[in-house]
Scaffold this active site. Structure first.
Site, PDB file in Angstrom:
ATOM      1  N   CYS A 168      -5.783  -2.421 -19.008  1.00  0.00           N
ATOM      2  CA  CYS A 168      -4.958  -3.313 -18.893  1.00  0.00           C
ATOM      3  C   CYS A 168      -3.806  -2.968 -17.941  1.00  0.00           C
ATOM      4  O   CYS A 168      -2.642  -2.435 -18.038  1.00  0.00           O
ATOM      5  CB  CYS A 168      -4.025  -3.476 -20.273  1.00  0.00           C
ATOM      6  SG  CYS A 168      -5.053  -3.624 -21.688  1.00  0.00           S
ATOM      7  N   ALA A 169      -4.245  -3.001 -16.655  1.00  0.00           N
ATOM      8  CA  ALA A 169      -3.833  -2.322 -15.609  1.00  0.00           C
ATOM      9  C   ALA A 169      -2.439  -3.025 -14.765  1.00  0.00           C
ATOM     10  O   ALA A 169      -1.616  -2.248 -14.189  1.00  0.00           O
ATOM     11  CB  ALA A 169      -4.815  -2.046 -14.306  1.00  0.00           C
ATOM     12  N   ALA A 170      -2.231  -4.346 -14.762  1.00  0.00           N
ATOM     13  CA  ALA A 170      -1.161  -4.938 -13.988  1.00  0.00           C
ATOM     14  C   ALA A 170       0.152  -4.230 -14.635  1.00  0.00           C
ATOM     15  O   ALA A 170       0.120  -4.096 -16.060  1.00  0.00           O
ATOM     16  CB  ALA A 170      -1.369  -6.401 -14.145  1.00  0.00           C
ATOM     17  N   PRO A 171       1.327  -4.286 -14.007  1.00  0.00           N
ATOM     18  CA  PRO A 171       1.434  -4.633 -12.656  1.00  0.00           C
ATOM     19  C   PRO A 171       0.783  -3.645 -11.649  1.00  0.00           C
ATOM     20  O   PRO A 171       0.710  -3.703 -10.497  1.00  0.00           O
ATOM     21  CB  PRO A 171       2.806  -4.676 -12.496  1.00  0.00           C
ATOM     22  CG  PRO A 171       3.429  -3.906 -13.367  1.00  0.00           C
ATOM     23  CD  PRO A 171       2.568  -3.949 -14.569  1.00  0.00           C
ATOM     24  N   GLY A 172       0.562  -2.259 -12.049  1.00  0.00           N
ATOM     25  CA  GLY A 172      -0.395  -1.513 -11.336  1.00  0.00           C
ATOM     26  C   GLY A 172       0.169   0.049 -10.880  1.00  0.00           C
ATOM     27  O   GLY A 172      -0.371   0.886 -10.292  1.00  0.00           O
ATOM     28  N   SER A 173       1.366   0.366 -11.606  1.00  0.00           N
ATOM     29  CA  SER A 173       1.887   1.471 -11.251  1.00  0.00           C
ATOM     30  C   SER A 173       1.287   2.622 -11.785  1.00  0.00           C
ATOM     31  O   SER A 173       0.990   3.686 -11.112  1.00  0.00           O
ATOM     32  CB  SER A 173       3.570   1.514 -11.726  1.00  0.00           C
ATOM     33  OG  SER A 173       3.603   1.320 -13.092  1.00  0.00           O
ATOM     34  N   ASP A 253     -11.075 -10.036 -20.580  1.00  0.00           N
ATOM     35  CA  ASP A 253     -10.617  -9.680 -21.606  1.00  0.00           C
ATOM     36  C   ASP A 253     -10.932  -8.147 -22.124  1.00  0.00           C
ATOM     37  O   ASP A 253     -12.066  -7.901 -22.170  1.00  0.00           O
ATOM     38  CB  ASP A 253     -11.014 -10.498 -22.688  1.00  0.00           C
ATOM     39  CG  ASP A 253     -10.245 -10.616 -24.119  1.00  0.00           C
ATOM     40  OD1 ASP A 253      -9.978  -9.401 -24.445  1.00  0.00           O
ATOM     41  OD2 ASP A 253     -10.781 -11.341 -24.848  1.00  0.00           O
ATOM     42  N   CYS A 339       4.486   0.718 -24.857  1.00  0.00           N
ATOM     43  CA  CYS A 339       6.090   0.960 -24.668  1.00  0.00           C
ATOM     44  C   CYS A 339       6.638   0.161 -25.556  1.00  0.00           C
ATOM     45  O   CYS A 339       7.847  -0.063 -25.746  1.00  0.00           O
ATOM     46  CB  CYS A 339       6.682   0.197 -23.275  1.00  0.00           C
ATOM     47  SG  CYS A 339       5.872  -1.307 -22.978  1.00  0.00           S
TER      48      CYS A 339
END
Length: 804
Positions: A168-173, A253, A339
């Protein structure tokens, strides 16, 4: 972060009036405060500090790109120039606190600052510092990232040569952090190997240390995935700054991430080995969550937090973690993080996933208490309470069943047994090894991290839907009505709370679901249901930083509760054939009344054509060029590229496999995956680094392709001296940067001083300018320098590559 409001072009008072400052938002939420106060895992003597910290603004933070050899040089610029200027500022009789390194981050590559915004805007040194951050971020030397978000990639222990999946990578930091770890030491290794090749001391086989043994290049791969198409492209935008050929971005997904084929190997008898599938060394599952740990920068947490949000997301989080464990190699690591501070989304998910995967004999929670010295943390909790939609608290599943017997399912929708502390065989799970980050411990956001190691192959157990209170549905409403009629409490039926949760039937969606289910049954594929679409909640501690560019919207999770979500709801992809040989790679099925086929009986099927959603751009296919392509030879000859540099990794983005405008370069493993999975339903949306871009050939002997800045770092060690220009004087560099297109024709070369004769004698075309300073100054490491002799022709644009 606030939402944009008002009409388009909103410079009027109405538009501004709707955008609220975080400091002006009332930071109270009765259910949220009662939920964490009654849990008891925040010690009573720390509760006041906990809530006080959660209501303060979050410090700004950033980190230097750890994979680049000059990251420390950029850091020195910060220490020696900007910090002294900032520390000299006085405000209200006190010196301003400057940015300082994060105490637990290795090599002081992460920094943060707590200076109030009104101070930052008032003094000029901060403006200069801000410009420095922006410039270095643009070229990929600095990444803005929340401090707690930096923890998972450090604990996952990524090394060059590994295969890594960010589900679940976005936004990518975090993906950027993982990529840096994959490339650690690569620049030095490439140069050492290239030097040996030039000296003639290199052997015939690929050279380099472990993980960098592709002639100094990393052999690892990062697959970064996001289920939302627009967020996936946000991710690409972030990752492009790193210019890595070892990256693939997918759009699937995560709960049903498809198995990825590998090319067949040749067996001892000469027959090809079939059904090879990729297993990962490391997987990051930073899953969608309610995000209450982001309350210090996310307004919606205080306004909209509800216990129902976590109840609706728990099952999705478990499915993602189970799928991650299935795709992992034995001995590999999964890092699960959110988070959120809610145990329903954290310890409960970890315990449920381990239970479905066969217990602690198959999956172990690693003790990371000695990792990252200096990081203040709390242990994972072993007991907690679950709050229902009405705000009632329960200690265990038995209390929920008793409540259901007494008053029906009102407020209990989506609560499941797995949300409570584990019992039975899993009661002894060492959940205290999980890591909890609370805001008051080190002035951060709230966060949760668990590191899991796969001990043996697993065969995941199916979900037990009998241990979950039904979500809002016709059946649930009927049960509620029956209970009210049977026990009669005097309340009018039209006022039942369950009516608020009712999901209106969608005939078109149901028709599509039935059609999909029948196809899946006929082909023995895992069924997908249109009515089971999931909307991801606001997640990732970094996402709020991207809010202005990608405003969030509201959607509903499975129980109908409004939560903050990404740019748009997620839609399930078309069915993808699962690994027929390895039950470990079989996607986790969604709960349905239809019987599920045994994974060992699943057979690959011909791919189904994918339907493009309205407004979704067409993804051009990835096509690799033949090493003997007529365009490749002249490029290698013109730039004197070493024959050691691979020619079989160049790619274009068109179905005809014709190099028309741009030639990309990828790693060997990325190439194998793209070729082996072509036409099999996987949704690849990005791979490759731009290496060459076509230009107008202004003379017959000029190469039609110029080196692109993105690929210069990879190619530069292998380019011969024929296209190299070296300067040593600051004045020469300044002249080139100011004039941009200095004249070379006629006697123009004489004005270029030390490089004049060199550029006079070199053939027209793209060259690499190396800076070897005689004196200490901030300099460009190398950049592409166009040589153009004809003043009547349009100038070739220069392209700066890397600053240091």
């Amino acid at each position: 972060m606030g939402k944009r409001g008002g009409k388009k072009g909103g410079r009027g008072g109405g538009a501004r009036g709707q955008r609220q400052n975080y400091a002006d938002i009332p930071k109270t939420n009765e259910k949220l405060e009662r939920f964490y106060t009654e849990q008891g895992f925040i010690p009573e003597e720390e509760r006041e500090a906990f809530w006080e910290a959660l209501r303060r603004d979050l410090p700004n933070s950033f980190r230097f790109t750890g994979s680049k050899g000059h990251a420390l040089a950029v850091q020195e610029k910060l220490k020696n120039h900007y910090i002294p200027e900032i520390t000299s500022i006085e405000y209200e009789g006190n010196f301003v606190e400057p940015p300082r390194p994060v105490p637990w981050y290795p090599d002081q590559l992460a920094w943060w600052m707590t200076t109030p915004k009104n101070v930052v805007r008032r003094f000029k040194p901060f403006s200069s510092f801000q410009k420095f951050l922006v410039a270095e971020t643009d070229v990929g030397n600095i990444t803005r990232q929340e401090v707690v978000s930096m923890i998972p990639p450090l604990l996952i222990d990524v090394r060059p040569g590994m295969t890594v999946l960010d589900m679940c990578a976005a936004p990518g930091s975090k993906s950027a952090q993982l990529m840096e770890l994959l490339h650690a030491g690569e620049e030095d290794a490439m140069r050492q190997v290239a030097q040996k090749v030039k000296e003639g001391t290199a052997g015939p086989e690929p050279m380099g240390p472990e993980g960098l043994n592709d002639d100094g290049r990393t052999t690892g791969l990062l697959i970064a995935n996001d289920s939302d198409f627009k967020r996936a492209h946000m991710l690409i935008h972030q990752m492009k700054r790193l210019s890595s050929p070892n990256l693939i971005v997918t759009n699937h997904d995560a709960t049903m991430y498809p198995s990825i084929r590998l090319p067949p190997l040749t067996e001892a008898d000469g027959k090809p080995q079939k059904n090879r599938y990729l297993k990962f060394d490391r997987i990051l599952a930073d899953v969608p969550c309610t995000g209450d740990g982001t309350a210090r920068k996310n307004i919606s947490v205080w306004r909209e937090w509800s216990p129902a949000s976590s109840l609706g997301l728990h099952a999705t989080q478990v499915r993602i973690l189970v799928r991650a464990l299935q795709m992992l190699k034995v001995g590999g690591r999964v890092v699960y993080s959110t988070c959120s501070m809610n145990p329903v989304e954290n310890e409960a998910v970890v315990a449920s996933a381990i239970n479905r995967c066969g217990g602690s004999a198959n999956v172990e929670i690693l003790d990371c208490s000695n990792e990252l010295p200096g990081l203040k943390r709390a242990a994972g909790v072993r007991t907690w309470k679950v709050m229902d939609r009405e705000g009632r608290m329960y200690n265990n599943w038995k209390e929920v069943e008793e409540q259901r017997e007494r008053e029906g399912i009102n407020g209990l929708g989506r609560i499941g047994e797995g949300m409570f502390p584990p019992t039975g065989d899993n009661a002894d799970l060492p959940l205290e090894r999980c890591i909890r980050i609370y805001p008051h411990l080190q002035d951060t956001g709230g966060f949760f991290i668990t590191v899991l190691e796969k001990k043996s192959e697993i065969r995941a157990k199916p979900e037990d839907s009998s241990k979950v209170i039904p979500k809002a549905s016709i059946a649930a409403l009927t049960e509620e009505l029956d209970f009210k009629q049977k026990h009669g409490n005097g309340r009018p039926l039209e006022k039942l709370d369950a009516l608020d949760d009712l999901v209106a039937p969608d005939s078109d969606a149901q028709l599509e679901a039935d059609k999909t289910a029948s196809v899946a049954e006929a082909t023995h594929q895992v069924p997908y249901f249109a009515t089971n679409q999931i909307s991801h909640a606001k997640r990732d501690a970094d996402a709020a930083d991207m809010e202005d560019e990608f405003p969030s919207k509201k959607a509903k999770v499975e129980d109908g509760t409004e939560v903050v979500v990404g740019d748009r709801p997620i839609h399930r992809p078309p069915p993808v054939a699962a690994n027929p040989e390895d039950s470990d790679a079989t996607p986790t099925p969604l709960p349905t009344e239809a019987p599920q086929p045994d994974s060992t009986e699943t057979k690959p099927q011909a791919p189904h054509p994918q339907k493009r959603k309205p407004g979704q751009p067409i993804e051009e296919p990835f096509k690799y060029l033949d090493p003997n392509n007529e365009e490749i030879g002249p490029i290698f000859e013109f730039y004197e590229i070493s024959e050691r540099f691979p020619r079989d990794r160049f790619m274009v983005r068109n179905a005809q496999a014709i190099p028309t405008r741009t030639i990309y370069y990828t790693s060997a493993l990325a190439r194998d995956i793209l070729m082996a999975n072509e036409g099999h339903g996987l949704k690849f949306v990005h791979c490759g680094v731009k290496m060459f871009v076509k230009q107008d050939a202004q003379r017959p002997n000029v190469c039609r392709w110029r080196i692109q800045t993105d690929g210069l770092r990879i190619l530069e060690p292998w380019v011969g001296p024929g296209r190299a220009v070296v300067l040593t004087k600051k004045e020469t560099l300044r002249k080139l940067l100011v004039e941009m297109f200095p004249k070379v024709a006629d006697d123009g070369w004489k004005e270029l001083g030390e490089i004049g004769e060199r550029v006079r004698d070199i053939e027209m075309g793209c060259s690499i300018l190396y800076v070897q300073p005689e004196e200490k100054f901030r300099y460009v490491k190398f950049f592409l320098f166009p040589i153009n002799y004809d003043p009547l022709l349009p100038p070739l644009p220069p392209s700066i590559s890397t600053t240091a």
